[in-house]
Design a protein around this motif. Structure first.
Motif, PDB file in Angstrom:
ATOM      1  N   GLU A 239      -6.222   7.352 -16.210  1.00  0.00           N
ATOM      2  CA  GLU A 239      -5.826   6.056 -16.770  1.00  0.00           C
ATOM      3  C   GLU A 239      -4.688   5.436 -15.968  1.00  0.00           C
ATOM      4  N   ARG A 240      -3.719   6.266 -15.581  1.00  0.00           N
ATOM      5  CA  ARG A 240      -2.580   5.731 -14.840  1.00  0.00           C
ATOM      6  C   ARG A 240      -2.963   5.333 -13.419  1.00  0.00           C
ATOM      7  N   VAL A 241      -3.848   6.095 -12.801  1.00  0.00           N
ATOM      8  CA  VAL A 241      -4.287   5.731 -11.450  1.00  0.00           C
ATOM      9  C   VAL A 241      -5.022   4.399 -11.471  1.00  0.00           C
ATOM     10  N   GLU A 242      -5.807   4.152 -12.502  1.00  0.00           N
ATOM     11  CA  GLU A 242      -6.472   2.848 -12.624  1.00  0.00           C
ATOM     12  C   GLU A 242      -5.431   1.736 -12.711  1.00  0.00           C
ATOM     13  N   GLY A 243      -4.327   2.002 -13.437  1.00  0.00           N
ATOM     14  CA  GLY A 243      -3.253   1.015 -13.505  1.00  0.00           C
ATOM     15  C   GLY A 243      -2.583   0.796 -12.169  1.00  0.00           C
ATOM     16  N   VAL A 244      -2.447   1.861 -11.376  1.00  0.00           N
ATOM     17  CA  VAL A 244      -1.864   1.746 -10.040  1.00  0.00           C
ATOM     18  C   VAL A 244      -2.732   0.848  -9.160  1.00  0.00           C
ATOM     19  N   LEU A 245      -4.037   0.999  -9.256  1.00  0.00           N
ATOM     20  CA  LEU A 245      -4.945   0.198  -8.437  1.00  0.00           C
ATOM     21  C   LEU A 245      -4.844  -1.290  -8.753  1.00  0.00           C
ATOM     22  N   SER A 246      -4.585  -1.614 -10.020  1.00  0.00           N
ATOM     23  CA  SER A 246      -4.548  -3.018 -10.428  1.00  0.00           C
ATOM     24  C   SER A 246      -3.148  -3.619 -10.411  1.00  0.00           C
TER      25      SER A 246
ATOM     26  N   ASP B 160       0.832  -1.207   0.000  1.00  0.00           N
ATOM     27  CA  ASP B 160       0.000   0.000   0.000  1.00  0.00           C
ATOM     28  C   ASP B 160       0.864   1.253   0.000  1.00  0.00           C
ATOM     29  N   ALA B 161       1.995   1.199   0.709  1.00  0.00           N
ATOM     30  CA  ALA B 161       2.891   2.353   0.731  1.00  0.00           C
ATOM     31  C   ALA B 161       3.472   2.632  -0.652  1.00  0.00           C
ATOM     32  N   ASP B 162       3.786   1.558  -1.405  1.00  0.00           N
ATOM     33  CA  ASP B 162       4.289   1.739  -2.768  1.00  0.00           C
ATOM     34  C   ASP B 162       3.239   2.403  -3.651  1.00  0.00           C
ATOM     35  N   ARG B 163       1.986   1.967  -3.522  1.00  0.00           N
ATOM     36  CA  ARG B 163       0.911   2.557  -4.330  1.00  0.00           C
ATOM     37  C   ARG B 163       0.684   4.017  -3.954  1.00  0.00           C
ATOM     38  N   ASP B 164       0.762   4.316  -2.654  1.00  0.00           N
ATOM     39  CA  ASP B 164       0.596   5.698  -2.206  1.00  0.00           C
ATOM     40  C   ASP B 164       1.694   6.588  -2.792  1.00  0.00           C
TER      41      ASP B 164
END
Length: 224
Positions: free
Chosen positions: A44-51, A18-22
């Motif tokens: 679009e990039r945030v959607e990629g971060v979530l997945s 989670d820290a990496d995604r943040d």
């Protein structure tokens, strides 16, 4: 028989936390504010971060941004220290095409996971019995609505974001140094997340409760 040696995975193959995604989400937000990304590219990039599952999959979304190649700063102030919050939730609240509520005189754990999928969740901490100085509410709202209410004499922090949705945390700084700190983390995807203090509701026994906790800890050490 010789044991076959296993080669450790490369850094890019490690599972993302989670820290990496943040961290990646923070870089994308800065790039959007600086005009390096359009709103569509950011979404679009945030959607990629979530997945994303690995660190390498996360880095793909920021490798063309200058901030990704700068020295990593120290952890941002306001985040709970490492090891204070468990990785697994103490409590999970789920609303799928339904409503879910936590309110009244209940005892929140250090980590609460909330999932609202086409549903609504209310987390009311205004009368809660805080047994921990730091509480993280990890929220995932997908076409749903999540409302979090806290007493007005605790500290409230926001660490999440929205993807075509609203993620709003009314930051609150308590004047009491021993007051609990509630962190709202997570994502609102085409949904709504809102956290604010409930005026007129306070944690009246903060100092007494903290002192009792310290006393219990001392007694346990003396009994060993």
């Amino acid at each position: 028989m010789d044991l076959q040696k296993q080669t450790p995975p490369a850094a890019s193959e490690l599972r993302a936390s989670d820290a990496d995604r943040d961290r990646v989400a923070d870089i994308l937000r800065e790039a959007l504010a600086e005009g390096r990304l359009t709103a569509e590219e950011h979404a679009e990039r945030v959607e990629g971060v979530l997945s994303a599952k690995t660190v390498g999959e996360l880095d793909v979304h920021i490798r063309d941004l200058p901030a990704a190649h700068a020295p990593r700063p120290a952890p941002a102030p306001g985040r709970p220290p490492a090891g204070v919050i468990p990785a697994d939730p103490d409590d999970t609240v789920v609303a799928v095409l339904s409503n879910a509520v936590r309110r009244g005189r209940w005892r929140p754990g250090r980590r609460i996971h909330v999932y609202a999928v086409f549903g609504s969740v209310e987390i009311d901490l205004s009368e809660a019995l805080f047994e921990h100085r730091q509480v993280v509410v990890k929220v995932f709202s997908v076409l749903g609505n999540v409302e979090v209410r806290v007493p007005e004499n605790v500290s409230l922090r926001g660490m999440g974001g929205g993807v075509l949705g609203n993620f709003e945390v009314h930051t609150l700084d308590s004047a009491e140094p021993e007051a609990p700190v509630v962190y709202i983390d997570g994502w609102a995807v085409l949904g709504n997340v809102e956290a604010r203090p409930r005026r007129g509701r306070i944690v009246a026994d903060i100092l007494d409760r903290v002192q009792r906790t310290v006393d219990r800890g001392l007694r346990k050490r003396l009994d060993r």
